[in-house]
Design a protein around this motif. Structure first.
Motif, PDB file in Angstrom:
ATOM      1  N   GLY A 191       0.813  -1.771  -0.351  1.00 26.27           N
ATOM      2  CA  GLY A 191      -0.104   0.026  -0.158  1.00 26.27           C
ATOM      3  C   GLY A 191       0.581   1.338  -0.177  1.00 26.27           C
ATOM      4  N   PRO A 192       0.119   2.247   0.543  1.00 21.38           N
ATOM      5  CA  PRO A 192       1.251   3.550   0.084  1.00 21.38           C
ATOM      6  C   PRO A 192       2.322   4.168   1.306  1.00 21.38           C
ATOM      7  CG  PRO A 192      -1.030   3.989   0.656  1.00 21.38           C
ATOM      8  CD  PRO A 192      -1.291   2.100   0.590  1.00 21.38           C
ATOM      9  N   SER A 193       3.163   4.682   0.616  1.00 23.32           N
ATOM     10  CA  SER A 193       4.534   4.507   1.545  1.00 23.32           C
ATOM     11  C   SER A 193       4.667   5.671   1.835  1.00 23.32           C
ATOM     12  CB  SER A 193       5.480   3.570   1.620  1.00 23.32           C
ATOM     13  OG  SER A 193       7.241   3.759   1.610  1.00 23.32           O
ATOM     14  N   ALA A 194       5.516   7.126   2.802  1.00 21.81           N
ATOM     15  CA  ALA A 194       5.687   7.951   2.417  1.00 21.81           C
ATOM     16  C   ALA A 194       7.283   8.421   1.557  1.00 21.81           C
ATOM     17  CB  ALA A 194       5.464   9.240   3.534  1.00 21.81           C
ATOM     18  N   LEU A 195       8.008   7.037   1.954  1.00 23.14           N
ATOM     19  CA  LEU A 195       9.372   7.526   0.737  1.00 23.14           C
ATOM     20  C   LEU A 195       9.346   7.130  -0.820  1.00 23.14           C
ATOM     21  CD1 LEU A 195      11.080   5.146   0.336  1.00 23.14           C
ATOM     22  CD2 LEU A 195       9.783   4.260   2.949  1.00 23.14           C
ATOM     23  N   VAL A 196       8.266   6.240  -0.481  1.00 28.99           N
ATOM     24  CA  VAL A 196       8.602   5.710  -1.928  1.00 28.99           C
ATOM     25  C   VAL A 196       7.220   6.661  -3.122  1.00 28.99           C
ATOM     26  CG1 VAL A 196       7.182   4.341  -3.785  1.00 28.99           C
ATOM     27  CG2 VAL A 196       8.836   4.123  -1.254  1.00 28.99           C
ATOM     28  N   GLU A 205      17.285  11.996  -8.229  1.00 33.05           N
ATOM     29  CA  GLU A 205      17.978  10.429  -8.585  1.00 33.05           C
ATOM     30  C   GLU A 205      17.143   9.050  -8.025  1.00 33.05           C
ATOM     31  OE1 GLU A 205      20.279   9.626 -10.714  1.00 33.05           O
ATOM     32  OE2 GLU A 205      20.157  11.338 -11.822  1.00 33.05           O
ATOM     33  N   THR A 206      16.534   8.238  -8.273  1.00 33.35           N
ATOM     34  CA  THR A 206      15.689   7.334  -7.744  1.00 33.35           C
ATOM     35  C   THR A 206      16.542   5.895  -7.980  1.00 33.35           C
ATOM     36  OG1 THR A 206      14.444   6.287  -9.903  1.00 33.35           O
ATOM     37  CG2 THR A 206      13.896   8.303  -7.955  1.00 33.35           C
ATOM     38  N   ASP A 207      17.464   6.176  -9.293  1.00 33.70           N
ATOM     39  CA  ASP A 207      18.220   4.147  -9.256  1.00 33.70           C
ATOM     40  C   ASP A 207      18.092   3.560  -8.081  1.00 33.70           C
ATOM     41  OD1 ASP A 207      17.378   4.808 -11.926  1.00 33.70           O
ATOM     42  OD2 ASP A 207      19.487   5.259 -12.535  1.00 33.70           O
ATOM     43  N   GLU A 208      19.183   4.667  -6.996  1.00 33.70           N
ATOM     44  CA  GLU A 208      19.374   4.264  -5.595  1.00 33.70           C
ATOM     45  C   GLU A 208      19.310   5.266  -4.648  1.00 33.70           C
ATOM     46  OE1 GLU A 208      23.026   1.468  -5.699  1.00 33.70           O
ATOM     47  OE2 GLU A 208      23.490   2.564  -7.228  1.00 33.70           O
ATOM     48  N   PHE A 209      18.721   4.472  -3.359  1.00 36.36           N
ATOM     49  CA  PHE A 209      18.181   5.914  -2.701  1.00 36.36           C
ATOM     50  C   PHE A 209      18.581   4.829  -1.059  1.00 36.36           C
ATOM     51  CE2 PHE A 209      14.320   4.122  -1.318  1.00 36.36           C
ATOM     52  CZ  PHE A 209      14.275   3.115  -2.125  1.00 36.36           C
ATOM     53  N   THR A 210      18.719   6.155  -0.286  1.00 36.45           N
ATOM     54  CA  THR A 210      18.896   5.411   1.232  1.00 36.45           C
ATOM     55  C   THR A 210      17.770   6.162   2.206  1.00 36.45           C
ATOM     56  OG1 THR A 210      21.690   5.183   1.057  1.00 36.45           O
ATOM     57  CG2 THR A 210      20.720   5.355   3.128  1.00 36.45           C
ATOM     58  N   PHE A 211      17.513   5.157   2.505  1.00 38.36           N
ATOM     59  CA  PHE A 211      15.993   5.774   3.612  1.00 38.36           C
ATOM     60  C   PHE A 211      16.333   5.823   5.273  1.00 38.36           C
ATOM     61  CE2 PHE A 211      12.486   4.125   6.334  1.00 38.36           C
ATOM     62  CZ  PHE A 211      11.593   5.870   6.274  1.00 38.36           C
ATOM     63  N   GLN A 236      19.674   9.950  -0.316  1.00 36.32           N
ATOM     64  CA  GLN A 236      19.051  10.767   1.447  1.00 36.32           C
ATOM     65  C   GLN A 236      17.789  10.863   2.016  1.00 36.32           C
ATOM     66  OE1 GLN A 236      21.987   8.933   3.118  1.00 36.32           O
ATOM     67  NE2 GLN A 236      22.337   8.980   1.237  1.00 36.32           N
ATOM     68  N   ILE A 237      16.823  10.220   2.226  1.00 34.59           N
ATOM     69  CA  ILE A 237      15.508  10.221   2.505  1.00 34.59           C
ATOM     70  C   ILE A 237      15.277   9.638   4.160  1.00 34.59           C
ATOM     71  CG2 ILE A 237      12.915   9.743   1.970  1.00 34.59           C
ATOM     72  CD1 ILE A 237      14.137   8.500  -0.062  1.00 34.59           C
ATOM     73  N   PHE A 238      15.002  11.652   4.651  1.00 35.68           N
ATOM     74  CA  PHE A 238      14.155  11.720   6.453  1.00 35.68           C
ATOM     75  C   PHE A 238      13.226  11.903   6.510  1.00 35.68           C
ATOM     76  CE2 PHE A 238      18.502  12.968   4.878  1.00 35.68           C
ATOM     77  CZ  PHE A 238      19.634  12.360   5.937  1.00 35.68           C
ATOM     78  N   TYR A 239      12.663  11.035   7.525  1.00 33.98           N
ATOM     79  CA  TYR A 239      11.483  12.174   7.787  1.00 33.98           C
ATOM     80  C   TYR A 239      11.632  12.816   8.926  1.00 33.98           C
ATOM     81  CZ  TYR A 239       9.008   7.623   5.399  1.00 33.98           C
ATOM     82  OH  TYR A 239       8.085   7.032   4.780  1.00 33.98           O
ATOM     83  N   VAL A 240      10.676  14.250   8.590  1.00 38.00           N
ATOM     84  CA  VAL A 240      11.568  15.255   9.604  1.00 38.00           C
ATOM     85  C   VAL A 240       9.603  15.342  10.195  1.00 38.00           C
ATOM     86  CG1 VAL A 240      12.269  17.197   9.797  1.00 38.00           C
ATOM     87  CG2 VAL A 240      13.506  15.502   8.495  1.00 38.00           C
TER      88      VAL A 240
END
Length: 367
Positions: A191-196, A205-211, A236-240
């Protein structure tokens, strides 16, 4: 003229639309008339009237309610097996839930929920009567054994978070691990995911990422994590949390440098959805006196091979501190740090004297 084209055969539009029969609430009207006349297509009450031409002289309509012939459970889907179902739920817009998720939530014996009041709105919207049981970071250790007992008895247990996918920066990871250890099936319901969601629309860039998710509360651990992220070449993906955005931008600007591109996504899938794009320096200025509402997903572009960044004084100080703490002398630490940066050795030595000279005793020359 139409009767001349089809003088002796029946032409039925219901055949072409046979797949529509399986949709609940859809009624197909078959009208049989003589070949010399036809009844026009009619649309009313959100139903679809389908006209069938027939050479039969009968003129009375035959009404078929297709919804009555649809089985509640398709044989292809089968019966849900017992186990723990990790169900993704909307991150804002209630329409962003899958049919499979609704089926599981209706079929479960119980739904473990991070916030029963919040999740109750979702269940009420879809008229789901399954009982809710609170399951969050403050009580998950107390709930685990009771939940495991129910699972071992063959129940279907669904786990949802306030928004998105359970176990991803939300409760659920420990319970899933326990179930795996006990050979209890763990079934993901995507289902839904905020990071994606944020990544797909970020323009980075979406080929590689770090959550990374939420940063640690401890300043030292936070600094270590940011140092690692600043040197990675992936997005780099962060939740803030909104109340910590200014602090986050201050700290990331020191480690990443102010020229890195970033994307601040908030209120995704909601009416006031916003994607702010710019450099970290611009973001720092923009949000210095403005605190946005809603949970934030913040993305920072990865370090590129061609990107030559001058490390900040904070970065140099951290590197020197780490080396000195490891037992290196001040001059050796300066030499090692200078070897990996474009900053002059003299400037680094001056910084080292200012920050650590009193503790270690200043060395006379900079060689």
């Amino acid at each position: 003229m139409l009767s001349r084209r089809v003088p002796s055969m029946a032409v039925s539009f219901t055949t072409a639309l046979s797949s529509l029969r399986s949709r609940p609430g859809l009624y197909l009207f078959r009208t049989q008339t003589a070949p010399t006349s036809f009844r026009p297509l009619s649309l009313f009450n959100n139903k679809i009237g389908v006209l069938a031409f027939c050479s039969s002289p009968q003129s009375f309509p035959q009404i078929t309610d297709s919804s009555s012939s649809v089985p509640e459970e398709s044989s292809k889907r089968g019966v849900l097996k017992p186990g723990l179902y990790l169900v993704g739920t909307p991150i804002g817009n209630l329409e962003d839930i899958t049919l499979r998720a609704l089926r599981v939530l209706r079929s479960a014996a119980v739904i473990l929920s991070e916030d029963t009041r919040h999740s109750g709105k979702l269940l009420h919207h879809y008229n789901i009567k399954t009982p809710l049981l609170s399951y969050h970071k403050f009580n998950e250790s107390q709930r685990e054994q009771a939940v495991l007992k129910r699972l071992k008895q063959g129940e279907i247990v669904a786990l949802i978070s306030d928004a998105g996918t359970p176990g991803i920066s939300d409760p659920g990871m420990e319970l899933a691990k326990l179930c795996v250890d006990e050979n209890i099936p763990v079934i993901p319901i995507p289902g839904p995911s905020a990071l994606v969601t944020a990544l797909s629309a970020s323009g980075l860039e979406t080929d590689e990422f770090t959550f990374v998710g939420f940063l640690p509360k401890h300043a030292g651990l936070r600094r270590e994590r940011l140092k690692v992220s600043a040197n990675e070449m992936t997005t780099q993906i962060f939740y803030v949390p909104p109340h910590k955005l200014q602090q986050f931008l201050e700290e990331t600007s020191l480690h990443f440098g102010g020229t890195r591109q970033c994307v601040i996504a908030r209120e995704m899938t909601k009416m006031h959805e916003e994607f702010w794009r710019g450099t970290l320096a611009e973001a720092k200025e923009m949000f210095s006196c403005h605190r946005p509402k809603g949970e934030i997903t913040l993305l920072i572009e990865g370090k590129t091979k061609s990107m030559v960044e001058t490390p900040s004084e904070c970065q140099l100080e951290d590197e020197l501190r780490d080396l000195i703490s490891s037992g290196h002398s001040l001059s050796t630490a300066v030499k090692l740090v200078a070897g990996g940066t474009s900053v002059s050795r003299k400037a680094i030595y001056s910084l080292a004297l200012r920050k650590f000279g009193k503790q270690l005793g200043a060395e006379d020359d900079s060689n």
